[in-house]
Design an enzyme around this catalytic site. Structure first.
Site, PDB file in Angstrom:
ATOM      1  N   ASN A   1       1.790  -4.693  -3.346  1.00  0.00           N
ATOM      2  CA  ASN A   1       0.382  -5.031  -3.114  1.00  0.00           C
ATOM      3  C   ASN A   1      -0.361  -3.752  -2.723  1.00  0.00           C
ATOM      4  O   ASN A   1       0.138  -2.964  -1.920  1.00  0.00           O
ATOM      5  CB  ASN A   1       0.352  -6.048  -1.959  1.00  0.00           C
ATOM      6  CG  ASN A   1      -1.007  -6.642  -1.689  1.00  0.00           C
ATOM      7  OD1 ASN A   1      -1.642  -7.177  -2.603  1.00  0.00           O
ATOM      8  ND2 ASN A   1      -1.458  -6.570  -0.438  1.00  0.00           N
TER       9      ASN A   1
ATOM     10  N   GLU B   1       0.797  -1.225   0.000  1.00  0.00           N
ATOM     11  CA  GLU B   1       0.000   0.000   0.000  1.00  0.00           C
ATOM     12  C   GLU B   1       0.837   1.286   0.000  1.00  0.00           C
ATOM     13  O   GLU B   1       0.697   2.140   0.882  1.00  0.00           O
ATOM     14  CB  GLU B   1      -0.982  -0.032   1.190  1.00  0.00           C
ATOM     15  CG  GLU B   1      -1.858  -1.288   1.150  1.00  0.00           C
ATOM     16  CD  GLU B   1      -2.786  -1.445   2.345  1.00  0.00           C
ATOM     17  OE1 GLU B   1      -2.701  -0.646   3.293  1.00  0.00           O
ATOM     18  OE2 GLU B   1      -3.606  -2.381   2.330  1.00  0.00           O
TER      19      GLU B   1
ATOM     20  N   ASP C   1     -12.652  -9.821  -0.991  1.00  0.00           N
ATOM     21  CA  ASP C   1     -13.925  -9.931  -0.273  1.00  0.00           C
ATOM     22  C   ASP C   1     -14.887  -8.930  -0.898  1.00  0.00           C
ATOM     23  O   ASP C   1     -14.487  -8.075  -1.689  1.00  0.00           O
ATOM     24  CB  ASP C   1     -13.789  -9.780   1.257  1.00  0.00           C
ATOM     25  CG  ASP C   1     -13.013  -8.562   1.713  1.00  0.00           C
ATOM     26  OD1 ASP C   1     -13.052  -7.519   1.017  1.00  0.00           O
ATOM     27  OD2 ASP C   1     -12.370  -8.644   2.779  1.00  0.00           O
TER      28      ASP C   1
ATOM     29  N   GLU D   1      -6.608 -10.287  -1.785  1.00  0.00           N
ATOM     30  CA  GLU D   1      -7.365 -10.147  -0.530  1.00  0.00           C
ATOM     31  C   GLU D   1      -8.862 -10.038  -0.808  1.00  0.00           C
ATOM     32  O   GLU D   1      -9.567  -9.220  -0.197  1.00  0.00           O
ATOM     33  CB  GLU D   1      -6.883  -8.908   0.249  1.00  0.00           C
ATOM     34  CG  GLU D   1      -5.397  -8.913   0.540  1.00  0.00           C
ATOM     35  CD  GLU D   1      -4.922  -7.716   1.378  1.00  0.00           C
ATOM     36  OE1 GLU D   1      -5.770  -6.973   1.904  1.00  0.00           O
ATOM     37  OE2 GLU D   1      -3.697  -7.533   1.498  1.00  0.00           O
TER      38      GLU D   1
ATOM     39  N   HIS E   1     -10.776  -5.540  -2.190  1.00  0.00           N
ATOM     40  CA  HIS E   1     -11.802  -5.423  -1.147  1.00  0.00           C
ATOM     41  C   HIS E   1     -12.971  -4.653  -1.771  1.00  0.00           C
ATOM     42  O   HIS E   1     -12.952  -3.429  -1.847  1.00  0.00           O
ATOM     43  CB  HIS E   1     -11.250  -4.663   0.067  1.00  0.00           C
ATOM     44  CG  HIS E   1     -10.148  -5.408   0.758  1.00  0.00           C
ATOM     45  ND1 HIS E   1     -10.365  -6.564   1.453  1.00  0.00           N
ATOM     46  CD2 HIS E   1      -8.815  -5.163   0.846  1.00  0.00           C
ATOM     47  CE1 HIS E   1      -9.218  -7.001   1.958  1.00  0.00           C
ATOM     48  NE2 HIS E   1      -8.261  -6.176   1.595  1.00  0.00           N
TER      49      HIS E   1
HETATM   50  O1  G2I Z   1      -7.418  -4.101   6.417  1.00  0.00           O
HETATM   51  C1  G2I Z   1      -7.599  -5.248   5.620  1.00  0.00           C
HETATM   52  C2  G2I Z   1      -6.315  -5.609   4.942  1.00  0.00           C
HETATM   53  C3  G2I Z   1      -5.916  -4.542   3.938  1.00  0.00           C
HETATM   54  N1  G2I Z   1      -4.703  -4.910   3.232  1.00  0.00           N
HETATM   55  C4  G2I Z   1      -3.573  -5.274   4.050  1.00  0.00           C
HETATM   56  C5  G2I Z   1      -3.956  -6.315   5.086  1.00  0.00           C
HETATM   57  O2  G2I Z   1      -2.878  -6.603   5.909  1.00  0.00           O
HETATM   58  C6  G2I Z   1      -5.157  -5.865   5.897  1.00  0.00           C
HETATM   59  O3  G2I Z   1      -5.419  -6.885   6.877  1.00  0.00           O
HETATM   60  C7  G2I Z   1      -5.958  -6.464   8.083  1.00  0.00           C
HETATM   61  C8  G2I Z   1      -6.149  -7.654   9.006  1.00  0.00           C
HETATM   62  O4  G2I Z   1      -7.041  -8.567   8.414  1.00  0.00           O
HETATM   63  C9  G2I Z   1      -6.744  -7.187  10.326  1.00  0.00           C
HETATM   64  O5  G2I Z   1      -6.775  -8.279  11.256  1.00  0.00           O
HETATM   65  O6  G2I Z   1      -5.127  -5.533   8.699  1.00  0.00           O
HETATM   66  C10 G2I Z   1      -5.718  -4.978   9.846  1.00  0.00           C
HETATM   67  C11 G2I Z   1      -4.860  -3.851  10.388  1.00  0.00           C
HETATM   68  O7  G2I Z   1      -4.606  -2.906   9.405  1.00  0.00           O
HETATM   69  C12 G2I Z   1      -5.913  -6.064  10.902  1.00  0.00           C
HETATM   70  O8  G2I Z   1      -6.608  -5.550  12.011  1.00  0.00           O
HETATM   71  C13 G2I Z   1      -5.905  -5.448  13.181  1.00  0.00           C
HETATM   72  C14 G2I Z   1      -6.745  -4.676  14.164  1.00  0.00           C
HETATM   73  O9  G2I Z   1      -7.008  -3.405  13.609  1.00  0.00           O
HETATM   74  C15 G2I Z   1      -6.003  -4.544  15.444  1.00  0.00           C
HETATM   75  O10 G2I Z   1      -6.820  -3.897  16.383  1.00  0.00           O
HETATM   76  C16 G2I Z   1      -5.549  -5.897  15.931  1.00  0.00           C
HETATM   77  O11 G2I Z   1      -4.719  -5.755  17.074  1.00  0.00           O
HETATM   78  O12 G2I Z   1      -5.597  -6.734  13.726  1.00  0.00           O
HETATM   79  C17 G2I Z   1      -4.764  -6.626  14.851  1.00  0.00           C
HETATM   80  C18 G2I Z   1      -4.304  -8.007  15.268  1.00  0.00           C
HETATM   81  O13 G2I Z   1      -5.383  -8.822  15.578  1.00  0.00           O
END
Ligand code: G2I
Length: 480
Positions: free
Chosen positions: A222, A181, A288, A286, A258
């Site tokens: 990505n 990003e 969805d 990714e 997304h």
């Molecule tokens: O945001 C969706 C995705 C967008 N592209 C990059 C990906 O890496 C991203 O993945 C998401 C995860 O699926 C989430 O699980 O990235 C988020 C953070 O930017 C992740 O969320 C975070 C929560 O915001 C936090 O509060 C939490 O501590 O997950 C963390 C670990 O569980």
């Protein structure tokens, strides 16, 4: 004699297309003989569907089209047997949701923690899946010690982070999202710690550093909102064009995807194609497709159409190596937590039952639907997987890898169903017959019918395309 897949996933394109084999051009059946053959029983093939429904998986069907089908998975889900049963059978690529990100792997300067990422890799290996490493350099989930460094120290910190993490997983990941990003939606560079310290040159530096640590991993940039053509996608296109011209090691572009129901960009296929034309792999990384909650049947139907569109777009671009969904099912999706009032964004509902989108993906991949069965693709004692080995203006060579199941076989039959504007003009390594139109081929084993359990052989063929359709065909394999 068989050519195993090696460590590359079945979705990857062969590096040089140079696996030369004895080529025996076969004379096409005359129309009369073809009509006779059709009359005695090959007619059913023109509408042939591969892989009996009971043995259908997303991974098996995608693999038959020369692609992978992946999912995102987080460590907490590894103890949920419902999730692992689906993840381990339906998908053959895993992206760790958070476990390889900087805040997990190097929470303080020079102190590394690979245990969570290792757990995902180990699950993948136990289930015959490959891994997309995600990610190395990203503004988010970046520990504060990095953003508080004096700018003069950021480059060294970035390089040692990349070197240490990529070296740790060397040989265990198929690809890395090296830079994640990097752009704002208007196409300007995101002014994060890396850009502020090094300018846009941090991207080339990151890619070179990752390549030095694992020369065999495919290196990706990505991003999201780059799926269709537009300012952000144009900016990324200009960047990768410039990286390639400078000889920077980059192998692919990841389109996060997304989406919101009904909003898959109409230009997605054309956009992927222009990146592929630069000599890059492209992947949907990714996927969805969210909707307002509670989900309506109309939105679920639109979601099915959207998912099928994405699969069709990927299948139409030969360098599109695979599709990964972000999450296994609605119950573990990030969407409800990030977009209040939205959800139902994946192919499995909150109870992990397949939704209309699942069946639409199965159908788009050339399967017969039927709702979430488990087990390997293919029927009887063999499976078939397609790879394109060479492409030129007006045609391409395809190769099918036939693999015996859990017991030895002595002969096999494989079908290859090309599109209406495609004609198979030659084939090798088997006894081929064609339908009248010349686009559906039935290949029976010749000298290569005897395969030990799990062993593979290949046959090949040449396709002439009259309408610019280079799409991969569905392929099947059966034993008598
Ligand atoms: O945001 C969706 C995705 C967008 N592209 C990059 C990906 O890496 C991203 O993945 C998401 C995860 O699926 C989430 O699980 O990235 C988020 C953070 O930017 C992740 O969320 C975070 C929560 O915001 C936090 O509060 C939490 O501590 O997950 C963390 C670990 O569980």
């Amino acid at each position: 004699m068989g050519k195993p897949h090696g460590s590359q996933p079945s979705g990857s394109q062969p590096s040089g297309g140079k696996r030369l084999r004895e080529v025996r051009l076969r004379v096409r059946l005359t129309a009369g003989l073809a009509a006779l053959v059709t009359a005695i029983g090959l007619g059913a093939l023109s509408g042939a569907t591969p892989a009996g429904a009971a043995g259908t998986t997303l991974a098996g069907l995608a693999s038959a089209r020369g692609r992978y089908f992946g999912t995102e998975l987080t460590q907490d889900l590894l103890s949920d047997s419902t999730v692992t049963a689906i993840a381990g059978t339906q998908f053959n690529m895993v992206t760790p949701g958070n476990e390889m990100k900087w805040d997990t792997t190097e929470p303080s300067n020079g102190s590394y923690n690979f245990a969570p990422g290792d757990a995902i890799v180990s699950f993948a290996q136990q289930h015959g899946m490959e891994v997309r490493g995600h990610n190395l350099v990203w503004y988010s989930q970046l520990p504060s010690w990095v953003s508080s460094l004096p700018t003069s120290q950021v480059q060294a910190a970035m390089e040692s982070h990349i070197t240490t993490e990529v070296s740790h997983y060397k040989g265990e990941v198929y690809s890395w999202d090296v830079v994640n990003e990097p752009f704002n939606d208007d196409g300007s560079y995101r002014a994060d710690a890396f850009y502020n310290a090094m300018g846009s040159g941090y991207i080339a530096d990151a890619l070179r550093t990752a390549h030095a640590a694992d020369p065999n991993a495919k290196l990706y940039i990505n991003d999201y909102n780059i799926e269709g053509e537009g300012a952000k996608s144009d900016a990324l296109y200009a960047l990768v064009q410039s990286l390639i011209s400078q000889g920077v090691p980059i192998n692919g572009v990841g389109f996060e995807s997304h989406f919101i129901v009904g909003q898959v960009p109409a230009t997605m296929q054309a956009n992927m194609r222009r990146f592929a034309a630069l000599g890059l792999d492209v992947a949907v990384t990714e996927l969805d497709d969210r909707m307002p909650l509670p989900a309506t049947s109309a939105d679920l139907a639109q979601q099915a159409t959207d998912y099928a569109t994405v699969v069709d777009d990927c299948l139409a671009v030969s360098r599109c190596v695979g599709i990964s969904q972000w999450g296994v099912g609605d119950a573990d999706s990030w969407i409800p937590g990030a977009f209040s009032g939205y959800g139902a964004a994946t192919m499995y509902d909150s109870g992990y039952q397949p939704k209309p989108a699942y069946n639409a993906v199965v159908a788009a991949l050339g399967g017969t639907g039927g709702g979430g069965g488990t087990g390997g693709g293919g029927t009887g004692g063999c499976t078939a997987a397609y790879t394109e080995t060479q492409q030129w203006s007006g045609g391409f060579n395809g190769q099918v890898t036939v693999t015996a199941g859990s017991s030895a076989i002595t002969s096999w039959t494989s079908t290859v169903t090309m599109g209406g504007g495609q004609v198979i003009s030659a084939s090798w390594n088997g006894n081929a017959t064609w339908n009248t139109a010349g686009n559906v081929m039935t290949m029976k084993s010749s000298y290569n019918g005897s395969l030990a359990a799990g062993a593979s052989t290949t046959f090949g063929f040449t396709v002439q395309t009259s309408n610019g359709d280079y799409a991969a065909p569905p392929v099947t394999c059966t034993t008598p």
